[in-house]
Design a protein around this motif. Structure first.
Motif, short mmCIF file in Angstrom:
data_model
loop_
_atom_site.label_atom_id
_atom_site.label_comp_id
_atom_site.label_asym_id
_atom_site.label_seq_id
_atom_site.Cartn_x
_atom_site.Cartn_y
_atom_site.Cartn_z
N UNK A 121 0.84 -1.20 0.00
CA UNK A 121 0.00 0.00 0.00
C UNK A 121 0.87 1.25 0.00
N UNK A 122 0.42 2.26 -0.74
CA UNK A 122 1.04 3.58 -0.71
C UNK A 122 0.00 4.56 -0.22
N UNK A 123 0.32 5.24 0.88
CA UNK A 123 -0.60 6.26 1.39
C UNK A 123 0.10 7.60 1.34
N UNK A 140 4.99 3.92 2.29
CA UNK A 140 4.86 2.66 1.57
C UNK A 140 4.84 1.55 2.62
N UNK A 141 3.77 0.76 2.62
CA UNK A 141 3.60 -0.27 3.64
C UNK A 141 3.38 -1.62 2.98
N UNK A 154 7.95 2.19 5.23
CA UNK A 154 8.95 3.24 5.07
C UNK A 154 8.19 4.53 4.78
N UNK A 155 8.58 5.60 5.47
CA UNK A 155 7.84 6.85 5.30
C UNK A 155 8.78 8.03 5.15
N UNK A 156 8.25 9.04 4.51
CA UNK A 156 8.98 10.29 4.36
C UNK A 156 8.00 11.45 4.58
N UNK A 157 8.49 12.48 5.22
CA UNK A 157 7.70 13.68 5.47
C UNK A 157 8.53 14.88 5.01
N UNK A 158 8.01 15.62 4.06
CA UNK A 158 8.70 16.80 3.54
C UNK A 158 7.88 18.03 3.95
N UNK A 159 8.55 18.95 4.65
CA UNK A 159 7.95 20.23 5.03
C UNK A 159 8.79 21.33 4.42
N UNK A 160 8.36 22.55 4.58
CA UNK A 160 9.08 23.66 3.98
C UNK A 160 10.55 23.71 4.41
N UNK A 162 12.14 21.04 6.47
CA UNK A 162 12.73 19.77 6.92
C UNK A 162 12.30 18.60 6.03
N UNK A 163 13.12 17.57 6.09
CA UNK A 163 12.78 16.28 5.48
C UNK A 163 13.01 15.22 6.55
N UNK A 164 12.01 14.39 6.76
CA UNK A 164 12.12 13.32 7.75
C UNK A 164 11.94 11.98 7.05
N UNK A 165 12.77 11.01 7.44
CA UNK A 165 12.65 9.65 6.93
C UNK A 165 12.42 8.72 8.11
N UNK A 166 11.64 7.70 7.91
CA UNK A 166 11.38 6.78 9.01
C UNK A 166 10.98 5.41 8.50
N UNK A 167 10.91 4.48 9.44
CA UNK A 167 10.48 3.12 9.12
C UNK A 167 9.82 2.54 10.35
N UNK A 168 9.00 1.52 10.13
CA UNK A 168 8.41 0.79 11.25
C UNK A 168 8.27 -0.68 10.86
N UNK A 169 8.25 -1.51 11.89
CA UNK A 169 8.13 -2.96 11.69
C UNK A 169 7.24 -3.49 12.80
#
Length: 185
Positions: A121-123, A140-141, A154-160, A162-169
């Motif tokens: 899934x892509x949200x 992307x899950x 795996x996730x990414x958050x882009x703001x004006x 900052x850029x944040x990358x993350x993951x979960x399991x």
């Protein structure tokens, strides 16, 4: 005979294992548990089968750990119905049916029939003010990672600024037990 798509899956599973249904299984001794797991796309589906190459089919052990009867137990409709409910709770299983099939010596075998559901899934979400994009989040899950019933994202958050990358399991059945495990970074 069961009509519709589930009926077709049951017929497929019976042919796969070379068995015939037992129409009066209540109280009979269970000899064995048989698994018939159909891929995301079956030959009867209108989509190209090559898409199965990018999907890992659910492992038999993942399905078996949800089955509440064992060889030597007696067939009870209540326990079989509860097993079907367990399987339907798994988001990556699209169809789950259990039927009794004939076995030797007036015993019965449990035929567990499942069909996978597409599990990638892509949200996304975003915020904008006029033409200016304030934030964009993509995740992307994979809900059935390597066919083991584990969830990886795996996730990414882009703001004006900052850029944040993350993951979960997460693993809902740690080592096949009722314990669950999850981590996020």
């Amino acid at each position: 005979k069961i009509a519709g798509y589930e009926g077709q899956l049951i017929e497929w599973a019976l042919q796969l294992h070379g068995r015939k249904m037992d129409l009066s299984p209540e109280g009979k001794v269970v000899d064995e548990i048989l698994i018939a797991s159909e891929n995301v796309l079956a030959p009867s589906d209108p989509y190209p089968l090559w898409l199965n190459a990018i999907h890992v089919q659910t492992h038999e052990a993942v399905i078996r750990r949800e089955v509440l009867v064992s060889p030597g137990d007696r067939w009870t409709t209540a326990r079989i119905s509860e097993t079907e409910r367990n399987l339907r709770q798994l988001y990556f299983i699209g169809v789950s049916r259990i039927v009794a099939v004939k076995a030797a010596d007036d015993h019965v075998a449990v035929l567990v029939i499942t069909k996978d559901r597409w599990s990638l899934r892509l949200s996304n979400s975003f915020t904008s003010i006029g033409p200016l994009l304030q934030s964009l989040q993509l995740q992307l899950t994979e809900i059935n990672f390597w066919g083991r019933g584990q969830q990886l994202a795996a996730s990414t958050l882009v703001r004006l600024d900052t850029i944040s990358l993350g993951q979960s399991f997460s693993e809902r059945r740690l080592f096949g037990s009722r314990l669950s495990f999850g981590e996020t970074a």
